[in-house]
Enzyme design. Structure first.
Site, short mmCIF file in Angstrom:
data_model
loop_
_atom_site.label_atom_id
_atom_site.label_comp_id
_atom_site.label_asym_id
_atom_site.label_seq_id
_atom_site.Cartn_x
_atom_site.Cartn_y
_atom_site.Cartn_z
N ASP A 1 -10.17 -5.65 -0.64
CA ASP A 1 -9.11 -4.66 -0.78
C ASP A 1 -8.40 -4.80 -2.12
O ASP A 1 -7.71 -5.81 -2.35
CB ASP A 1 -8.12 -4.83 0.38
CG ASP A 1 -7.15 -3.66 0.50
OD1 ASP A 1 -7.24 -2.72 -0.31
OD2 ASP A 1 -6.30 -3.71 1.41
N GLY A 2 -8.58 -3.79 -2.97
CA GLY A 2 -7.85 -3.75 -4.23
C GLY A 2 -8.76 -3.67 -5.44
O GLY A 2 -9.57 -4.56 -5.68
N GLY A 3 -8.62 -2.58 -6.18
CA GLY A 3 -9.37 -2.45 -7.43
C GLY A 3 -10.87 -2.30 -7.27
O GLY A 3 -11.63 -2.58 -8.20
N ASP B 1 -2.66 1.49 5.17
CA ASP B 1 -1.85 0.41 4.60
C ASP B 1 -0.40 0.50 5.06
O ASP B 1 0.33 1.40 4.65
CB ASP B 1 -1.91 0.49 3.07
CG ASP B 1 -3.24 0.00 2.53
OD1 ASP B 1 -3.64 -1.12 2.90
OD2 ASP B 1 -3.88 0.73 1.77
N GLY C 1 -4.08 1.38 -7.09
CA GLY C 1 -4.33 1.59 -8.52
C GLY C 1 -4.16 0.39 -9.42
O GLY C 1 -4.05 0.53 -10.63
N MET D 1 -7.85 -9.96 -0.45
CA MET D 1 -7.11 -9.08 -1.37
C MET D 1 -7.52 -9.42 -2.80
O MET D 1 -7.41 -10.58 -3.22
CB MET D 1 -5.60 -9.30 -1.23
CG MET D 1 -4.98 -8.89 0.09
SD MET D 1 -5.12 -7.15 0.53
CE MET D 1 -4.45 -6.32 -0.90
N MET E 1 3.25 -1.00 5.00
CA MET E 1 4.10 -1.86 4.15
C MET E 1 5.55 -1.75 4.60
O MET E 1 6.01 -0.68 4.99
CB MET E 1 3.98 -1.39 2.70
CG MET E 1 2.55 -1.36 2.18
SD MET E 1 2.51 -0.97 0.44
CE MET E 1 0.74 -0.84 0.18
N HIS F 1 -8.88 3.35 6.17
CA HIS F 1 -7.99 2.19 5.97
C HIS F 1 -6.55 2.67 5.81
O HIS F 1 -6.25 3.53 4.98
CB HIS F 1 -8.45 1.46 4.70
CG HIS F 1 -7.73 0.18 4.41
ND1 HIS F 1 -8.06 -1.02 5.02
CD2 HIS F 1 -6.71 -0.11 3.57
CE1 HIS F 1 -7.28 -1.98 4.54
NE2 HIS F 1 -6.44 -1.45 3.67
N SER G 1 -8.69 4.07 1.40
CA SER G 1 -7.28 3.83 1.76
C SER G 1 -6.52 5.12 1.58
O SER G 1 -6.43 5.67 0.47
CB SER G 1 -6.68 2.76 0.85
OG SER G 1 -5.27 2.82 0.97
N MET H 1 0.99 -5.13 5.99
CA MET H 1 1.62 -5.94 4.96
C MET H 1 3.09 -6.02 5.34
O MET H 1 3.96 -5.41 4.70
CB MET H 1 1.39 -5.30 3.58
CG MET H 1 -0.04 -5.47 3.11
SD MET H 1 -0.53 -4.28 1.86
CE MET H 1 -1.05 -2.95 2.94
N HIS I 1 -4.04 -2.18 8.11
CA HIS I 1 -3.73 -3.37 7.31
C HIS I 1 -2.21 -3.53 7.26
O HIS I 1 -1.54 -2.76 6.58
CB HIS I 1 -4.33 -3.17 5.91
CG HIS I 1 -4.02 -4.26 4.93
ND1 HIS I 1 -4.23 -4.11 3.57
CD2 HIS I 1 -3.54 -5.52 5.09
CE1 HIS I 1 -3.90 -5.23 2.95
NE2 HIS I 1 -3.46 -6.09 3.85
C1 DX5 Z 1 -2.85 -2.60 -1.66
C2 DX5 Z 1 -3.51 -1.94 -0.48
C3 DX5 Z 1 -4.82 -1.33 -0.81
C4 DX5 Z 1 -4.75 -0.25 -1.84
C5 DX5 Z 1 -6.05 -0.18 -2.54
O1 DX5 Z 1 -1.68 -3.20 -1.27
O2 DX5 Z 1 -3.70 -2.88 0.56
O3 DX5 Z 1 -5.51 -0.90 0.36
O4 DX5 Z 1 -4.44 0.99 -1.31
O5 DX5 Z 1 -5.92 0.74 -3.58
P1 DX5 Z 1 -6.87 0.74 -4.85
O6 DX5 Z 1 -8.27 0.93 -4.33
O7 DX5 Z 1 -6.38 1.90 -5.63
O8 DX5 Z 1 -6.70 -0.60 -5.52
ZN ZN Z 2 -5.09 -2.37 2.34
#
Ligand code: DX5
Ligand code: ZN
Length: 227
Positions: free
Chosen positions: A177-179, A39, A149, A141, A41, A37, A12, A72, A70
């Site tokens: 996606d995430g962590g 993001d 992060g 997610m 927002m 990827h 990402s 959001m 992606h």
């Molecule tokens: C969160 C995003 C993710 C994010 C993942 O809202 O959709 O793609 O960047 O970041 P990490 O891998 O640091 O959790």
């Molecule tokens: Zn994402």
């Protein structure tokens, strides 16, 4: 894009240097990224703001793999054509973004892109079930969307397993996606995921001047999964 369930790492660029996206994208691809990827927002669906279509179009010039966008944002439908024009290969919208996700997925495919459906951690797998024939990808997610992060939410692993069973033989990717990092990646891969998004775990310790760290970080995730 041909379909398969091999492991794919999608860094990402939310964790990249925001003043240097072109070089950052080339660096992660040179270091072995399978997809890129992006993001998006809107400060409304999620409490953070990132990129609009002109920025995504500028990223496209540097992406030689797959640009995985992606969204959001809410609403989604008024912006689908703009992200198609920006060059998204896959456009993912949240099932929670509005009352008509079925129409949204149809519109994404009608604009010539692969269609993705994202599920927040609080949304059950069953929300995707009636929509699976319109999906090329389901994004689970494993954090609440909005920021990089954050810590992986372990209760989402069972949802991945349920979705994998629901999908059966259909050519639908499961993206996480995430962590995602070397400790969490094996859990979701084992549950049936094939695309792993990772922001902080890929970009940590590296830069466009020292991109080898990106490669090392991606290899650590791949090796943890295959171990
Ligand atoms: C969160 C995003 C993710 C994010 C993942 O809202 O959709 O793609 O960047 O970041 P990490 O891998 O640091 O959790
Ligand atoms: Zn994402």
């Amino acid at each position: 894009m041909t379909f398969d369930r091999s492991l794919k790492i999608a860094p990402s660029i939310l964790s990249a240097d925001f003043a240097d996206f072109g070089r950052e994208i080339r660096a992660i691809e040179d270091q072995g990224a399978d997809w890129v990827h992006v993001d998006v927002m809107d400060g409304h669906f999620v409490p953070n703001l990132t990129f609009g279509p002109p920025a995504v179009k500028a990223f496209r010039r540097h992406v030689t793999t797959v640009m995985d966008v992606h969204l959001m944002i809410a609403p989604v439908d008024p912006y689908i054509e703009a992200y198609a024009q920006a060059g998204a290969d896959i456009l993912t919208a949240h099932v929670e973004a509005g009352p008509h996700p079925h129409r949204t997925l149809q519109a994404i495919r009608a604009s010539g892109m692969k269609a993705g459906l994202a599920l927040n951690p609080g949304t059950p797998a069953s929300a995707a079930e009636p929509l699976l024939d319109l999906c090329d990808l389901v994004c689970v997610m494993t954090v609440n969307p909005g920021f990089g992060g954050q810590s992986f939410i372990h209760s989402c692993v069972d949802k991945v397993r349920a979705l994998r069973a629901m999908i059966g033989d259909r050519p639908v990717h499961i993206e996480i996606d995430g962590g995602v990092d070397p400790t969490t990646a094996p859990l979701v891969r084992e549950a049936g995921a094939d695309v792993l998004v990772a922001g902080s775990a890929v970009f940590k310790g590296g830069s466009v001047e020292t991109p080898e760290a990106y490669g090392t970080n991606m290899r650590a995730i791949r090796e943890a999964v295959t171990a």
